[in-house]
Design a protein around this motif. Structure first.
Motif, PDB file in Angstrom:
ATOM      1  N   ASP A  71       3.352 -24.051  31.663  1.00 49.77           N
ATOM      2  CA  ASP A  71       2.550 -22.090  31.306  1.00 49.77           C
ATOM      3  C   ASP A  71       3.725 -20.900  32.243  1.00 49.77           C
ATOM      4  N   ALA A  72       5.172 -20.732  31.566  1.00 45.84           N
ATOM      5  CA  ALA A  72       5.933 -20.056  32.188  1.00 45.84           C
ATOM      6  C   ALA A  72       7.408 -20.171  30.871  1.00 45.84           C
ATOM      7  N   ASP A  73       7.365 -18.583  30.118  1.00 47.45           N
ATOM      8  CA  ASP A  73       8.593 -18.584  29.861  1.00 47.45           C
ATOM      9  C   ASP A  73       9.849 -17.272  29.142  1.00 47.45           C
ATOM     10  N   PRO A  74      10.820 -17.662  30.516  1.00 48.32           N
ATOM     11  CA  PRO A  74      11.617 -18.541  31.314  1.00 48.32           C
ATOM     12  C   PRO A  74      10.579 -19.307  32.594  1.00 48.32           C
ATOM     13  N   LEU A  75      11.230 -20.112  32.506  1.00 46.97           N
ATOM     14  CA  LEU A  75      10.627 -20.694  34.251  1.00 46.97           C
ATOM     15  C   LEU A  75      11.715 -20.460  35.377  1.00 46.97           C
ATOM     16  N   HIS A  76      11.339 -19.614  36.698  1.00 47.78           N
ATOM     17  CA  HIS A  76      12.312 -18.428  37.228  1.00 47.78           C
ATOM     18  C   HIS A  76      12.480 -19.940  38.400  1.00 47.78           C
ATOM     19  N   ALA A  77      13.310 -20.546  38.338  1.00 49.88           N
ATOM     20  CA  ALA A  77      13.806 -21.588  39.410  1.00 49.88           C
ATOM     21  C   ALA A  77      14.310 -21.255  40.715  1.00 49.88           C
ATOM     22  N   ASP A  78      14.591 -22.141  41.752  1.00 47.20           N
ATOM     23  CA  ASP A  78      15.253 -21.481  42.809  1.00 47.20           C
ATOM     24  C   ASP A  78      16.653 -22.461  42.878  1.00 47.20           C
ATOM     25  N   ALA A  79      16.403 -23.976  42.229  1.00 49.74           N
ATOM     26  CA  ALA A  79      17.908 -24.271  42.042  1.00 49.74           C
ATOM     27  C   ALA A  79      17.535 -24.942  41.044  1.00 49.74           C
ATOM     28  N   VAL A  80      18.504 -25.612  40.421  1.00 52.22           N
ATOM     29  CA  VAL A  80      18.348 -25.929  39.352  1.00 52.22           C
ATOM     30  C   VAL A  80      19.550 -27.818  39.850  1.00 52.22           C
ATOM     31  N   ASP A  81      18.754 -29.174  39.865  1.00 53.51           N
ATOM     32  CA  ASP A  81      19.903 -30.556  39.738  1.00 53.51           C
ATOM     33  C   ASP A  81      20.133 -30.622  38.973  1.00 53.51           C
ATOM     34  N   PHE A  82      21.632 -31.203  37.464  1.00 50.20           N
ATOM     35  CA  PHE A  82      21.932 -32.195  37.060  1.00 50.20           C
ATOM     36  C   PHE A  82      22.133 -33.188  37.188  1.00 50.20           C
ATOM     37  N   TYR A  83      21.697 -33.892  36.193  1.00 49.35           N
ATOM     38  CA  TYR A  83      21.534 -35.677  35.985  1.00 49.35           C
ATOM     39  C   TYR A  83      22.192 -35.517  35.105  1.00 49.35           C
ATOM     40  N   ASP A  84      22.183 -36.945  34.428  1.00 52.15           N
ATOM     41  CA  ASP A  84      22.205 -37.247  33.600  1.00 52.15           C
ATOM     42  C   ASP A  84      21.570 -37.652  32.852  1.00 52.15           C
ATOM     43  N   SER A  85      20.483 -37.475  32.666  1.00 51.82           N
ATOM     44  CA  SER A  85      19.377 -37.558  31.392  1.00 51.82           C
ATOM     45  C   SER A  85      18.777 -36.240  31.522  1.00 51.82           C
ATOM     46  N   GLY A  86      18.767 -35.100  32.578  1.00 48.62           N
ATOM     47  CA  GLY A  86      18.102 -33.944  32.436  1.00 48.62           C
ATOM     48  C   GLY A  86      17.792 -33.103  34.386  1.00 48.62           C
ATOM     49  N   VAL A  87      17.134 -32.455  34.499  1.00 47.02           N
ATOM     50  CA  VAL A  87      17.363 -31.422  35.025  1.00 47.02           C
ATOM     51  C   VAL A  87      16.435 -31.287  36.090  1.00 47.02           C
ATOM     52  N   TRP A  88      16.513 -31.158  37.210  1.00 49.53           N
ATOM     53  CA  TRP A  88      15.087 -30.737  38.073  1.00 49.53           C
ATOM     54  C   TRP A  88      15.324 -29.453  38.309  1.00 49.53           C
ATOM     55  N   VAL A  89      14.021 -28.812  38.259  1.00 49.35           N
ATOM     56  CA  VAL A  89      14.379 -27.678  38.637  1.00 49.35           C
ATOM     57  C   VAL A  89      13.073 -27.536  39.209  1.00 49.35           C
ATOM     58  N   THR A  90      13.490 -26.804  41.064  1.00 50.46           N
ATOM     59  CA  THR A  90      12.515 -26.036  41.677  1.00 50.46           C
ATOM     60  C   THR A  90      12.069 -24.825  41.857  1.00 50.46           C
ATOM     61  N   HIS A  91      10.852 -24.505  41.460  1.00 51.59           N
ATOM     62  CA  HIS A  91      10.088 -23.630  40.845  1.00 51.59           C
ATOM     63  C   HIS A  91       9.632 -23.210  41.960  1.00 51.59           C
ATOM     64  N   ALA A  92       8.744 -22.206  42.690  1.00 48.16           N
ATOM     65  CA  ALA A  92       7.587 -21.164  43.070  1.00 48.16           C
ATOM     66  C   ALA A  92       6.270 -22.167  43.326  1.00 48.16           C
ATOM     67  N   ASP A  93       6.166 -23.271  41.894  1.00 51.72           N
ATOM     68  CA  ASP A  93       4.529 -23.770  42.158  1.00 51.72           C
ATOM     69  C   ASP A  93       5.149 -25.635  42.651  1.00 51.72           C
ATOM     70  N   GLY A  94       6.322 -25.776  42.580  1.00 51.72           N
ATOM     71  CA  GLY A  94       7.159 -27.172  43.303  1.00 51.72           C
ATOM     72  C   GLY A  94       8.238 -26.955  42.309  1.00 51.72           C
ATOM     73  N   ARG A  95       8.495 -28.965  42.342  1.00 47.10           N
ATOM     74  CA  ARG A  95       9.668 -29.396  41.078  1.00 47.10           C
ATOM     75  C   ARG A  95       9.407 -30.073  40.314  1.00 47.10           C
ATOM     76  N   ASP A  96       9.954 -30.263  39.379  1.00 53.42           N
ATOM     77  CA  ASP A  96       9.550 -30.139  37.932  1.00 53.42           C
ATOM     78  C   ASP A  96      10.945 -31.130  37.062  1.00 53.42           C
ATOM     79  N   PHE A  97      11.002 -32.240  36.755  1.00 56.60           N
ATOM     80  CA  PHE A  97      12.009 -33.142  35.702  1.00 56.60           C
ATOM     81  C   PHE A  97      11.386 -32.192  34.162  1.00 56.60           C
TER      82      PHE A  97
END
Length: 86
Positions: A20-46
């Protein structure tokens, strides 16, 4: 650079609806081979790369300084200037 680092993560329509966000505002983005972990106000999503359209990096006190098109892996300045990244 001063201020807190922040990111705007632009997702596909399907992924945007799930968080429910476009764009998703994030505090941190961690890059991995298969995708990204996004840390935002509501938690962390892959998100797999096929669900990420673009990630913009900036800070709260500055305009966006870089963009990364996750689908193609290219980076460039906001003024559309291409950068060579090895």
């Amino acid at each position: 650079m001063t201020g807190t680092q922040s990111y705007a993560v632009y997702l596909t329509d399907e992924a945007s609806a799930a968080v429910d966000a476009d764009p998703l505002h994030a505090d941190a983005v961690d890059f991995y081979d298969s995708g990204v972990w996004v840390t935002h106000a509501d938690g962390r999503d892959f998100f797999p790369y096929e669900r990420v359209l673009r990630i913009r990096e900036g800070s709260e006190s500055e305009a966006t300084v870089e963009r990364r098109d996750a689908a193609s892996g290219t980076t460039g300045a906001v003024d559309e200037t291409e950068l060579d990244v090895e």
